[in-house]
Design a protein around this motif. Sequence first.
Motif, PDB file in Angstrom:
ATOM      1  N   VAL A   1       0.777  -1.253  -0.083  1.00 14.67           N
ATOM      2  CA  VAL A   1      -0.083  -0.043   0.019  1.00 14.67           C
ATOM      3  C   VAL A   1       0.857   1.177   0.032  1.00 14.67           C
ATOM      4  N   ARG A   2       0.462   2.288  -0.939  1.00  6.86           N
ATOM      5  CA  ARG A   2       1.162   3.466  -0.823  1.00  6.86           C
ATOM      6  C   ARG A   2       0.724   4.254   0.455  1.00  6.86           C
ATOM      7  N   CYS A   3       1.662   4.227   1.503  1.00  3.63           N
ATOM      8  CA  CYS A   3       1.178   5.194   2.625  1.00  3.63           C
ATOM      9  C   CYS A   3       1.549   6.766   2.762  1.00  3.63           C
ATOM     10  N   HIS A   4       2.359   6.998   1.732  1.00  4.66           N
ATOM     11  CA  HIS A   4       2.899   8.270   1.752  1.00  4.66           C
ATOM     12  C   HIS A   4       3.407   8.440   0.221  1.00  4.66           C
ATOM     13  N   LYS A   5       3.736   9.784  -0.202  1.00  2.00           N
ATOM     14  CA  LYS A   5       4.146  10.026  -1.785  1.00  2.00           C
ATOM     15  C   LYS A   5       5.335   9.438  -2.128  1.00  2.00           C
ATOM     16  N   SER A   6       6.082   9.128  -0.992  1.00  2.00           N
ATOM     17  CA  SER A   6       7.423   8.562  -0.873  1.00  2.00           C
ATOM     18  C   SER A   6       7.706   7.203  -0.179  1.00  2.00           C
TER      19      SER A   6
END
Length: 237
Positions: free
Chosen positions: A185-190
């Motif tokens: 899962v993408r939890c932050h842009k980075s």
Amino acid sequence: MIRVAICEDEKETQCLIEDYVDNILNNINTEYKIQKYSSGEELLEGNLKDIDILLLDIQMGQINGMDTARKIREVDNKMEIIFITSLIDYVQEGYEVRAYRYLLKPIESEELKKHVLACIKEIEMNKNNYIVIKNNPNTYKIYSNEIKYIEVQKKQMSIYTINKSFDVRYSLGKIEKDLTLDKYVRCHKSFLVNLSYVENIKPNIAVLESGEEVPISRYRYKDVKEQFLKFLGETIC
């Protein structure tokens, strides 16, 4: 070859599980080996690398099943663990050792079959699921299930696995497409995190089993938490 270990201090239950597992694996025409242990101490003295699926009783003598699992996770992150118990009070602790499957005594053959087949499916999927990153002059083959999280800073990507980290030039968008499993899962842009290694979700961080913390951006928090709870629910069921 599927290698199954049964760690159960009640001899009658141990033999019953062995009969059930033998029948299940015979019916799917796969090569297999079953090992039996009567205590956590005996199990830990053996070769843990020779075990794919472990059926582990929680309520045993000197060292219980949960503490045994914690010691296993210090050296092995791939083993599929199915807990055997008379109580369901240990679910939360099970998350800590990446054990999401429970068999309640008295053990039923169909329930055991469901968990064993699910574990085999997971094992086969993980064996064949890897990404290849070409980073001149190096080419890396990284197994997807071993990735804990990924961080991108400008054009530099760091991939953190259970054993080491890789610093490569790669885009987060591209690696999201490469990772076809539904546990990332993408939890932050980075940052991208593997939910398999997450122990707890807090408003601004994902706490991993290793104690590492991965940032969660404010506007992604609700979605990340929902995906984490869904992941846990699907794994337990």
